[in-house]
Design a protein around this motif. Structure first.
Motif, mmCIF file in Angstrom:
data_model
loop_
_atom_site.group_PDB
_atom_site.id
_atom_site.type_symbol
_atom_site.label_atom_id
_atom_site.label_comp_id
_atom_site.label_asym_id
_atom_site.label_seq_id
_atom_site.Cartn_x
_atom_site.Cartn_y
_atom_site.Cartn_z
ATOM 1 N N ASN A 59 -1.612 -4.887 -7.380
ATOM 2 C CA ASN A 59 -0.962 -3.602 -7.619
ATOM 3 C C ASN A 59 -1.503 -2.973 -8.897
ATOM 4 O O ASN A 59 -2.009 -3.662 -9.790
ATOM 5 C CB ASN A 59 0.543 -3.788 -7.747
ATOM 6 C CG ASN A 59 1.155 -4.458 -6.538
ATOM 7 O OD1 ASN A 59 1.374 -3.839 -5.507
ATOM 8 N ND2 ASN A 59 1.424 -5.763 -6.659
ATOM 9 N N ASP A 89 0.816 -1.217 0.000
ATOM 10 C CA ASP A 89 0.000 0.000 0.000
ATOM 11 C C ASP A 89 0.850 1.268 0.000
ATOM 12 O O ASP A 89 0.668 2.161 0.830
ATOM 13 C CB ASP A 89 -0.952 0.002 1.200
ATOM 14 C CG ASP A 89 -1.859 1.236 1.197
ATOM 15 O OD1 ASP A 89 -2.279 1.661 0.113
ATOM 16 O OD2 ASP A 89 -2.111 1.796 2.297
ATOM 17 N N ILE A 96 7.328 -2.452 -11.342
ATOM 18 C CA ILE A 96 7.633 -3.322 -10.199
ATOM 19 C C ILE A 96 8.497 -4.452 -10.717
ATOM 20 O O ILE A 96 8.149 -5.099 -11.708
ATOM 21 C CB ILE A 96 6.357 -3.887 -9.559
ATOM 22 C CG1 ILE A 96 5.479 -2.757 -8.996
ATOM 23 C CG2 ILE A 96 6.703 -4.883 -8.452
ATOM 24 C CD1 ILE A 96 4.118 -3.225 -8.494
ATOM 25 N N ASN A 104 -3.274 -7.891 -10.702
ATOM 26 C CA ASN A 104 -2.677 -6.592 -10.950
ATOM 27 C C ASN A 104 -3.316 -5.935 -12.166
ATOM 28 O O ASN A 104 -3.906 -6.598 -13.014
ATOM 29 C CB ASN A 104 -1.172 -6.744 -11.185
ATOM 30 C CG ASN A 104 -0.461 -7.408 -10.027
ATOM 31 O OD1 ASN A 104 -0.247 -6.796 -8.986
ATOM 32 N ND2 ASN A 104 -0.106 -8.687 -10.192
ATOM 33 N N GLN A 108 2.301 -5.862 -2.572
ATOM 34 C CA GLN A 108 0.845 -5.929 -2.655
ATOM 35 C C GLN A 108 0.197 -4.566 -2.473
ATOM 36 O O GLN A 108 0.599 -3.768 -1.622
ATOM 37 C CB GLN A 108 0.315 -6.892 -1.582
ATOM 38 C CG GLN A 108 -1.193 -7.081 -1.590
ATOM 39 C CD GLN A 108 -1.626 -8.252 -0.723
ATOM 40 O OE1 GLN A 108 -1.152 -9.366 -0.895
ATOM 41 N NE2 GLN A 108 -2.531 -8.001 0.210
ATOM 42 N N GLU A 109 -0.822 -4.305 -3.304
ATOM 43 C CA GLU A 109 -1.703 -3.137 -3.191
ATOM 44 C C GLU A 109 -0.944 -1.819 -3.269
ATOM 45 O O GLU A 109 -1.318 -0.825 -2.622
ATOM 46 C CB GLU A 109 -2.532 -3.202 -1.901
ATOM 47 C CG GLU A 109 -3.513 -4.364 -1.898
ATOM 48 C CD GLU A 109 -4.398 -4.394 -0.670
ATOM 49 O OE1 GLU A 109 -3.944 -3.924 0.394
ATOM 50 O OE2 GLU A 109 -5.521 -4.897 -0.766
ATOM 51 N N ASN A 110 0.098 -1.782 -4.079
ATOM 52 C CA ASN A 110 0.807 -0.542 -4.325
ATOM 53 C C ASN A 110 0.302 0.107 -5.605
ATOM 54 O O ASN A 110 -0.188 -0.568 -6.516
ATOM 55 C CB ASN A 110 2.305 -0.808 -4.438
ATOM 56 C CG ASN A 110 2.875 -1.437 -3.192
ATOM 57 O OD1 ASN A 110 3.139 -0.760 -2.207
ATOM 58 N ND2 ASN A 110 3.055 -2.765 -3.214
ATOM 59 N N ARG A 111 0.468 1.426 -5.691
ATOM 60 C CA ARG A 111 0.167 2.162 -6.915
ATOM 61 C C ARG A 111 1.467 2.776 -7.401
ATOM 62 O O ARG A 111 2.110 3.543 -6.682
ATOM 63 C CB ARG A 111 -0.887 3.233 -6.627
ATOM 64 C CG ARG A 111 -1.303 4.048 -7.831
ATOM 65 C CD ARG A 111 -2.681 4.695 -7.630
ATOM 66 N NE ARG A 111 -2.732 5.476 -6.408
ATOM 67 C CZ ARG A 111 -2.805 6.827 -6.375
ATOM 68 N NH1 ARG A 111 -2.809 7.526 -7.491
ATOM 69 N NH2 ARG A 111 -2.882 7.452 -5.227
#
Length: 521
Positions: free
Chosen positions: A243, A167, A221, A266, A209-212
Motif C-alpha cells: 500500500n 486496490d 490504514i 508499503n 493490499q495495493e491500496n492508495r
C-alpha cells in the motif's frame, strides 16, 4: 433417473477431489453466485440489477439488499454516488461476496461530505472483498466526528473474518483528533475496528493490499482490536502489504491488538502532517502496539513530521506491549523524529529486534527508548547515514522509567557526518562490533571490537526514493566491515539485499552481507 444418477456421481467425484486436495473439512455449497450491476447515470432500481442493461441506480437499493455467498456487486466506472455504501449479508470462506467495478473510465466514486462512520461500511460481516473503488469522506472541519473512508466495524460480532480490501483509492477523509467514545487512532482512510467490549470480538484473516490512501486522518490504514487483552484475545492473520499512504494527518499504518501481523512492502510518505492546538499527535509512519510477533519489513518511510512538542515523528515504532516484534529490511529517510521508537512505559514491550535496515538522514534521534528500556531489545546489522549539517543523536531516551533492563547494539555501521551525540539509556546496554565513522563525539560508546576507519560504502548518502535505490550502502571490496561482525542468534537468514547470513561465522557489519563490490571507480 439416469440424469439423477449422473448428478450423484458428479457430486461424489467433487467431494472426493476436495478431500484429496486437503479440503475434506470444506462444506460443499450450492451458491447463487449472482452478479449485480449499479449504474448511477442510466440505472433503474425497479429492474433486477442482474445485467448491465438491467442495472440498479442508487445505493439505497444496494443497501436494502442482503447478498448471498458468491455474489458480486459491480459499480459502473465513471459513476458517482454521494451516499454511503452499506450492503448486507455474509459470504463464506470459499465463496466471499465481492464489491468491484465494471466498464471503462474512472473508478466508481463513493463521495461523502463528512458522514459519521465509513463511506463504504460493513458491520459484523465476514467474507467480503472490496476492490477497485474510489472513496472520499471530507468534511468542512475535523470536529469531533469519527470518520473513515472504508470502515469494517465489529461490535458484538465475535470473529469477523476473511476481509480483503484491494486496490482502492481512498483520499480526503477528515479525521478527528478528539477522544470520545472511541480512540481517534482507530479511524482514517481504511479502518478495521472492534468498538464493543465483548472479549470474543476480533478479526481474523485480513488482507489490505495495493491500496492508495492520501490526505486522510487520523490514520491512513489501521486494524484496531479494541478489546485486546494479550495472547488470549488478539486479532490474527492480518496482512497489510504493497500500500501507499501519503499526506496523512497522523499515523500511516497501525496495528493495535494483533498477534503475528505482517506489514510489508508499503510506502509511507509525509505522515504526521497536521497539528491541532491542544491535541496529541504522536505520529509514526508505521507501527505496531498491543500484540506479539508482528513483523514490519521491506517498507519505505520518509518525511514523517513532528509538528508539535508532543509529536514523535519516527519512521517505525514498537509501542506499548509489543512482544517479539521485528523491524527488518526497511528503508527510512528524512523523518523528523528519527528512525525507530521503542516504548515500554511500564508495559510488557520486550524481546524486539531491529535489524538489516537502512536509515539515511533521519533527524532528532535514530534510536529512541521512551518509558524506560524495553527489555532484551536487539538492534543489529543496520546501516545509519547522517549527512553534514544534521544534529541527529544516534541513540537517545526520554520519559525514563525502568532503565535497568539489558539490550544490545551490535554490528551496526554509523556513518556520522553530523553533530549529534549518544545519550546511552541505562547502564546495561551491550555495545560491541559496531563500526563508527566520521565524527566521534565523546559520548560514542567505548567497545572492545569497534572500528573507526572508513567502511568503504559504495556511495554513502546516495539513496533516493524507493527501497531499491540504496545499493550505495553495499560494501566495497577491501572494506574493514567485511566478515568482522559477531554472529547473532536467530539472525533472520538474509540481509537487506537477500544475501545469505550463516548461523555461524563472522558476518559483515551493517545491512549488507554479500561479498565486497569490485570494479568500482
Amino acid at each position: 433417473m439416469k440424469a439423477c444418477i449422473i448428478c450423484i456421481l458428479l457430486m461424489m467425484q467433487l467431494a472426493y477431489a476436495c478431500k484429496k486436495s486437503g479440503m475434506d473439512n470444506a462444506r460443499l455449497e450450492l451458491v447463487s453466485g449472482k452478479t449485480y450491476y449499479v449504474d448511477a447515470q442510466n440505472g433503474d432500481d425497479t429492474k433486477s440489477g442482474t445485467s448491465e442493461a438491467l442495472a440498479w441506480k442508487t445505493l439505497s437499493k444496494v443497501n436494502a439488499t442482503t447478498f448471498q455467498p458468491g455474489d458480486s456487486l459491480l459499480l459502473k466506472r465513471g459513476s458517482v454516488w454521494a451516499a454511503q455504501l452499506y450492503p448486507k449479508g455474509n459470504g463464506t470462506a470459499t465463496n466471499p461476496i465481492t464489491i468491484g467495478a465494471y466498464g471503462t473510465g474512472n473508478r466508481p466514486l463513493i463521495a461523502l461530505g463528512g458522514t459519521v462512520g465509513g463511506a463504504v461500511y460493513l458491520f459484523n460481516q465476514s467474507n467480503w472483498t472490496i476492490q477497485h473503488l474510489e472513496v472520499t469522506n471530507q468534511a468542512s472541519s475535523r470536529g469531533t466526528t469519527f470518520r473513515s473512508g472504508i470502515l469494517v466495524q465489529n461490535e458484538g460480532g465475535g470473529i469477523v473474518s476473511n476481509i480483503r480490501i484491494l486496490d482502492n483509492y481512498v483520499h480526503n477523509v477528515s479525521g478527528t483528533f478528539r477522544y470520545g467514545a472511541f480512540d481517534p487512532h482507530a479511524f482514517g482512510g481504511i479502518s478495521l475496528v472492534t468498538t464493543g467490549t465483548a472479549g470474543a470480538d476480533k478479526f481474523d484473516n485480513i488482507l489490505i493490499q495495493e491500496n492508495r490512501v492520501e490526505a486522510a486522518g487520523r490514520t491512513g490504514i489501521v486494524v484496531w482490536d479494541n478489546v485486546w487483552s494479550g495472547a488470549g484475545q488478539a486479532s490474527e492473520n492480518v496482512k497489510i502489504r504493497q500500500n501507499t499512504v501519503k499526506d496523512i494527518d497522523s499515523d500511516g499504518i497501525l496495528t493495535f491488538g494483533c498477534n503475528g501481523a505482517l506489514v510489508e512492502y508499503n510506502v509511507a510518505n509525509t505522515c504526521g502532517n497536521y497539528a491541532e492546538l491542544g491535541q496529541f499527535n504522536g505520529s509514526c509512519a508505521i507501527w505496531c502496539t498491543r500484540g506479539a510477533d508482528c513483523v514490519v519489513q521491506y517498507n519505505e518511510a520518509y518525511n514523517t513530521q513532528a509538528l508539535m512538542d508532543n509529536a514523535d515523528g519516527q519512521a517505525f515504532d514498537l509501542d506499548y506491549d509489543a512482544v517479539r516484534g521485528v523491524v527488518q529490511y526497511n528503508y527510512s529517510h528524512d523523518n523528523a523524529g528519527g528512525f525507530v521508537l521503542f516504548i515500554n512505559g511500564g508495559t510488557t514491550t520486550n524481546n524486539c529486534i531491529v535489524r538489516y535496515n537502512i536509515s539515511q538522514n533521519d533527524k532528532r534521534s535514530l534510536i529512541t527508548f521512551a518509558g524506560g528500556v524495553a527489555p532484551n531489545s536487539q538492534i543489529y546489522n543496520n546501516t545509519f547515514y547522517i549527512k553534514a549539517g544534521l544534529n541527529t543523536n544516534i541513540i537517545d531516551h526520554s520519559w525514563d522509567l525502568d532503565m535497568t533492563p539489558a539490550y544490545a547494539f551490535k554490528n551496526n555501521i554509523v556513518y556520522n557526518l553530523g553533530s549529534g551525540v549518544y545519550k546511552i539509556p541505562g547502564t546495561n546496554g551491550a555495545f560491541d562490533y559496531n563500526h563508527y565513522y566520521g565524527n566521534h563525539p565523546v559520548s560514542e560508546p567505548a567497545e572492545l571490537h569497534k572500528l573507526t576507519t572508513d567502511p568503504l560504502l559504495v556511495n554513502p548518502g546516495g539513496g533516493g526514493t524507493g527501497i531499491a535505490t540504496v545499493d550505495g550502502y553495499q560494501l566495497r571490496a577491501g572494506s574493514p566491515a567485511l566478515n568482522t561482525g559477531v554472529a547473532m542468534p536467530g539472525n533472520g537468514g538474509k540481509d537487506y539485499w537477500g544475501n545469505v547470513i550463516l548461523a555461524a561465522g563472522a558476518p559483515n557489519r551493517g545491512a549488507f552481507n554479500g561479498a565486497g563490490i569490485t570494479g568500482l571507480p
